[in-house]
Design a protein around this motif. Structure first.
Motif, short mmCIF file in Angstrom:
data_model
loop_
_atom_site.label_atom_id
_atom_site.label_comp_id
_atom_site.label_asym_id
_atom_site.label_seq_id
_atom_site.Cartn_x
_atom_site.Cartn_y
_atom_site.Cartn_z
N CYS A 117 0.82 -1.21 0.00
CA CYS A 117 0.00 0.00 0.00
C CYS A 117 0.86 1.26 0.00
CB CYS A 117 -0.92 -0.02 1.22
SG CYS A 117 -1.63 1.56 1.68
N LEU A 118 2.02 1.21 0.64
CA LEU A 118 2.90 2.38 0.70
C LEU A 118 3.42 2.77 -0.68
CD1 LEU A 118 4.91 1.52 3.94
CD2 LEU A 118 3.14 3.27 3.67
N HIS A 119 3.63 1.77 -1.54
CA HIS A 119 4.05 2.08 -2.92
C HIS A 119 2.94 2.83 -3.66
CE1 HIS A 119 7.78 -0.20 -2.83
NE2 HIS A 119 7.15 -1.24 -2.35
N GLY A 120 1.71 2.35 -3.51
CA GLY A 120 0.60 3.02 -4.15
C GLY A 120 0.39 4.42 -3.61
N LEU A 121 0.54 4.58 -2.30
CA LEU A 121 0.36 5.89 -1.68
C LEU A 121 1.40 6.88 -2.19
CD1 LEU A 121 -1.10 7.64 0.39
CD2 LEU A 121 0.53 6.81 2.11
N ALA A 122 2.65 6.44 -2.33
CA ALA A 122 3.70 7.33 -2.83
C ALA A 122 3.38 7.82 -4.23
CB ALA A 122 5.05 6.61 -2.81
N ALA A 123 2.88 6.93 -5.08
CA ALA A 123 2.51 7.32 -6.45
C ALA A 123 1.34 8.28 -6.44
CB ALA A 123 2.18 6.08 -7.27
N ALA A 124 0.34 8.00 -5.59
CA ALA A 124 -0.83 8.88 -5.52
C ALA A 124 -0.45 10.27 -5.04
CB ALA A 124 -1.88 8.26 -4.58
N VAL A 125 0.41 10.33 -4.03
CA VAL A 125 0.85 11.62 -3.49
C VAL A 125 1.62 12.41 -4.54
CG1 VAL A 125 2.45 12.69 -1.84
CG2 VAL A 125 0.83 10.94 -1.06
N SER A 126 2.52 11.74 -5.26
CA SER A 126 3.33 12.45 -6.26
C SER A 126 2.46 12.96 -7.40
CB SER A 126 4.44 11.54 -6.80
OG SER A 126 3.91 10.47 -7.56
N LEU A 127 1.46 12.18 -7.82
CA LEU A 127 0.57 12.63 -8.88
C LEU A 127 -0.33 13.77 -8.41
CD1 LEU A 127 -0.50 9.28 -10.58
CD2 LEU A 127 0.83 11.12 -11.61
#
Length: 306
Positions: free
Chosen positions: A30-40
């Motif tokens: 989930c942390l990988h997905g969160l990092a991508a969501a935050v950056s976008l």
């Protein structure tokens, strides 16, 4: 950490997305997905909603007498855990609304994205394959199958959880259909945003084989068909992508999802952007979805457009 949904956005940022929904289950993937969501969200100035789904309480003779009280306790604990998670993992300059709902994960995620007008769902995949996938399936694949908006399925690279989405290449499969072209505008926008190269790929069905010799085909005929596919793909590229954008073409042969997955072996971070035909019900059960199979097996992140 601001949770104000009316937080002003930076007008100088790109506007590829306006509202991003990111499911949170507190797992390492989930942390990988969160990092991508935050950056976008930061790049686009998009509103970010973080959603945690609590499973329904079990029904039957073993359910506790005070089910209503237990439900409220579980929801309260989930809200507290989500608040702590956001404070730890989401930078203060990225406003995020926290939402806790109850139900079946993929169903709630898809419903909330539609209700809130989200134009992107960003979710991680646990990467189940083989027997584990048969037994428990994949929430990510179910979201891809049912969501009305694009879905970015993030597969982490290594143990680092803070990597932003920063593709250097974007693979865009096409079968020359109108449906496959639905992915082109988003792929182009992301390529421009990240300075990434577009790889427009077409997978030809494999030829029928007897031993090592193709039935009724000479090598010259095989080479001619391959050249024709390359010519058609280059023409397709010139019709649908800007000449100013760095693009290349790639013709493959075989089972679509297998060839696409093998084609992306690279040390550089990349992204697959592809359309799905969105089969459901018996049709989906019979033929499945190339997009879902690519999501399941690809080593890189996959953005699926309906």
């Amino acid at each position: 950490m601001s949770t104000n949904p009316d937080h002003p956005m930076n007008p100088s940022k790109s506007s590829i997305f306006s509202h991003i929904l990111a499911p949170v289950d507190f797992s390492k993937p989930c942390l990988h997905g969160l990092a991508a969501a935050v950056s976008l969200a930061r790049r686009s100035g998009a509103k970010l909603t973080l959603l945690h789904v609590v499973k329904h309480l079990p029904h039957g003779s073993h359910v506790v007498l005070d089910a209503a009280g237990l439900r409220q306790d579980l929801l309260r604990e989930a809200r507290e855990k989500l608040a702590e998670f956001v404070a730890t993992h989401v930078p203060e300059d990225v406003p995020a609304e926290r939402v806790v709902k109850e139900g079946k994960a993929f169903d709630v995620i898809v419903r909330e994205a539609g209700k809130r007008g989200c134009d992107l769902i960003v979710t991680a995949t646990h990467g189940y394959t083989g027997l584990a996938h048969v037994l428990i399936g994949s929430t990510a694949e179910r979201i891809v199958q049912h969501a009305a908006c694009p879905v970015l399925v993030v597969r982490g690279r290594g143990e680092s959880h803070g990597d932003e989405l920063a593709p250097r290449w974007i693979l865009v499969p096409t079968d020359f259909s109108e449906n496959s072209r639905k992915a082109f505008p988003l792929a182009s926008a992301l390529a421009a945003e990240f300075g990434a190269k577009i790889i427009l790929a077409h997978v030809k069905p494999g030829l029928p084989m007897t031993g090592e010799i193709p039935l009724n085909f000479t090598q010259q005929q095989i080479d001619t068909m391959h050249a024709q596919a390359e010519t058609r793909l280059r023409k397709f590229r010139s019709e649908h992508f800007s000449e100013e954008m760095e693009t290349t073409t790639l013709v493959l042969e075989g089972e679509a999802h297998q060839r696409l997955v093998k084609a992306i072996a690279s040390d550089e971070p990349g992204l697959i952007v592809m359309a799905t035909h969105g089969h459901t019900g018996w049709e989906h059960a019979l033929i499945g979805s190339t997009a879902e199979r690519v999501v399941r097996h690809a080593a890189c992140s996959v953005l699926v457009v309906r």
